[in-house]
Write a protein that holds these residues in place. Structure first.
Motif, PDB file in Angstrom:
ATOM      1  N   LYS A   1       1.024  -0.955   0.402  1.00  0.00           N
ATOM      2  CA  LYS A   1      -0.146   0.319  -0.019  1.00  0.00           C
ATOM      3  C   LYS A   1       1.130   1.519   0.008  1.00  0.00           C
ATOM      4  O   LYS A   1       0.634   2.136  -0.695  1.00  0.00           O
ATOM      5  CB  LYS A   1      -1.015   0.027   1.699  1.00  0.00           C
TER       6      LYS A   1
ATOM      7  N   VAL B   1       1.056   4.707  -3.023  1.00  0.00           N
ATOM      8  CA  VAL B   1       0.893   5.682  -3.106  1.00  0.00           C
ATOM      9  C   VAL B   1       1.888   6.338  -2.935  1.00  0.00           C
ATOM     10  O   VAL B   1       1.845   7.000  -3.817  1.00  0.00           O
ATOM     11  CB  VAL B   1       0.659   5.990  -1.156  1.00  0.00           C
TER      12      VAL B   1
ATOM     13  N   ILE C   1      -5.723  14.221  -1.040  1.00  0.00           N
ATOM     14  CA  ILE C   1      -6.764  12.959  -1.014  1.00  0.00           C
ATOM     15  C   ILE C   1      -6.693  11.941  -0.759  1.00  0.00           C
ATOM     16  O   ILE C   1      -7.782  10.999  -0.704  1.00  0.00           O
ATOM     17  CB  ILE C   1      -6.751  13.129  -2.474  1.00  0.00           C
ATOM     18  N   LEU C   2      -5.656  11.086  -1.135  1.00  0.00           N
ATOM     19  CA  LEU C   2      -5.264   9.711  -0.819  1.00  0.00           C
ATOM     20  C   LEU C   2      -5.035   9.206   0.263  1.00  0.00           C
ATOM     21  O   LEU C   2      -5.394   7.912   1.003  1.00  0.00           O
ATOM     22  CB  LEU C   2      -3.648   8.522  -0.996  1.00  0.00           C
ATOM     23  N   ARG C   3      -4.347  10.322   1.272  1.00  0.00           N
ATOM     24  CA  ARG C   3      -5.082   9.952   3.206  1.00  0.00           C
ATOM     25  C   ARG C   3      -6.160   9.554   3.129  1.00  0.00           C
ATOM     26  O   ARG C   3      -5.974   8.531   4.064  1.00  0.00           O
ATOM     27  CB  ARG C   3      -4.301  11.123   3.778  1.00  0.00           C
ATOM     28  N   LYS C   4      -7.179  11.016   2.536  1.00  0.00           N
ATOM     29  CA  LYS C   4      -8.624  10.983   3.367  1.00  0.00           C
ATOM     30  C   LYS C   4      -9.774   9.314   2.618  1.00  0.00           C
ATOM     31  O   LYS C   4     -10.085   8.489   3.068  1.00  0.00           O
ATOM     32  CB  LYS C   4      -9.727  11.350   2.197  1.00  0.00           C
ATOM     33  N   ILE C   5      -9.051   8.708   0.928  1.00  0.00           N
ATOM     34  CA  ILE C   5      -9.558   7.758   0.921  1.00  0.00           C
ATOM     35  C   ILE C   5      -8.879   6.505   1.537  1.00  0.00           C
ATOM     36  O   ILE C   5      -9.576   5.682   1.666  1.00  0.00           O
ATOM     37  CB  ILE C   5      -9.386   7.427  -0.345  1.00  0.00           C
ATOM     38  N   MET C   6      -7.428   6.435   2.043  1.00  0.00           N
ATOM     39  CA  MET C   6      -7.052   5.170   3.100  1.00  0.00           C
ATOM     40  C   MET C   6      -7.667   5.009   4.174  1.00  0.00           C
ATOM     41  O   MET C   6      -7.828   3.911   4.890  1.00  0.00           O
ATOM     42  CB  MET C   6      -5.530   5.733   2.861  1.00  0.00           C
ATOM     43  N   LYS C   7      -7.942   5.841   5.307  1.00  0.00           N
ATOM     44  CA  LYS C   7      -9.071   6.093   6.075  1.00  0.00           C
ATOM     45  C   LYS C   7     -10.306   5.295   5.636  1.00  0.00           C
ATOM     46  O   LYS C   7     -10.703   4.612   6.870  1.00  0.00           O
ATOM     47  CB  LYS C   7      -8.846   7.692   6.993  1.00  0.00           C
TER      48      LYS C   7
END
Length: 301
Positions: A244, A248, A295-301
């Protein structure tokens, strides 16, 4: 090497032959009128636990799984041991790996010199089952140590040690199950009707001990399987986390690559003649990089 011992007021005899020589064993069998067919599986290291009865010669043959108390490739294994009863004579075929059984039998016979042949046989089987327990307890201690090591750090060496324990317990579970089946077969065999109450009681005790051993080895085996499955899941989870992170990073690295590649094309572009164009390009890349990372951090959460 042949050892002969009389007991039960010289009415019975126990003969222990410690050998792997077929010729020496064949001579002994011939002297007691034992079928030569028994010779083959008396020395077979891979023989399964079973019973056999030759009615013509009145010979009762029993192959029992005995634990090898010396570790092989960091785990315990089992070996077959032959017991023969002909009339009032008990013959045991041992070797260097299971000679300790003969020593236990000798000590037991010195305490109870008036027992019958079959009671002596079943008492010996009881002691063999009992000799498994220290090995299983040792494996439980090793399992706890390895589990503590794995909690600190999941290394290849620790996983290999856990694998050795799993291999060893498989041997013990299989051997103990075969022994239980064998003792149950004795109770349904024609020879069982010839036993007296004391001999039947000793057979029952040997059967109970063998069943307890099966339960203990199965419990240890299940715990080891659970631990192994848990750490397999942990390793898979760690691998997923690593993949993962790499995914990223690869996505984020595409942003400056695309922008610099776009401005590197040989055609009229914005900021082409601007002295600060390269700095503006870097600022655009950084802004887009941070935007995409959020954006990726919010998606991963």
């Amino acid at each position: 090497m042949i050892n002969k011992t009389t007991f039960n007021e010289n009415k019975c005899e126990w003969i222990d032959i410690n050998t792997t020589n077929s010729e020496e064993l064949s001579k002994l069998y011939e002297g007691y009128g034992i079928d030569s067919e028994v010779l083959a599986y008396s020395l077979d290291k891979n023989e399964r636990a079973h019973i056999d009865y030759d009615e013509s010669s009145n010979t009762f043959v029993l192959i029992y799984n005995v634990p090898n108390q010396e570790k092989i490739e960091n785990h315990y294994e089992t070996i077959p041991m032959t017991f023969l009863v002909k009339d009032h004579v008990l013959i045991t075929v041992s070797n260097d790996k299971n000679a300790y059984v003969a020593k236990m039998m000798k000590q037991y016979l010195s305490k109870y010199p008036t027992i019958s042949t079959f009671k002596f046989l079943f008492s010996s089987l009881f002691m063999i089952s009992d000799s498994y327990f220290p090995l299983v307890e040792e494996m439980d201690k090793d399992r706890k140590k390895i589990n503590d090591k794995l909690k600190e750090k999941t290394t290849k060496q620790n996983l290999l040690e856990l694998s050795d324990l799993e291999i060893g317990i498989v041997y013990l579970v299989s051997a103990s199950k075969q022994n239980v089946v064998l003792l149950e077969q004795v109770r349904t065999h024609a020879i069982y009707k010839k036993l007296d109450d004391s001999e039947k009681e000793q057979l029952e005790d040997a059967s109970i001990e063998a069943k307890q051993l099966v339960e203990m080895t199965q419990l240890t085996s299940q715990i080891l399987q659970q631990i192994s499955g848990t750490y397999n899941n942990v390793l898979n989870n760690n691998l997923n986390d690593t993949m993962k992170i790499l995914t990223v990073l690869s996505i984020l690295l595409t942003v400056p690559t695309i922008i610099t590649g776009f401005f590197g094309m040989n055609m009229p572009l914005p900021l082409e003649h601007n002295v600060m164009g390269w700095l503006i390009t870097i600022v655009i890349s950084v802004v887009l990089w941070f935007t995409l990372s959020l954006i990726l951090r919010k998606i991963m959460k």
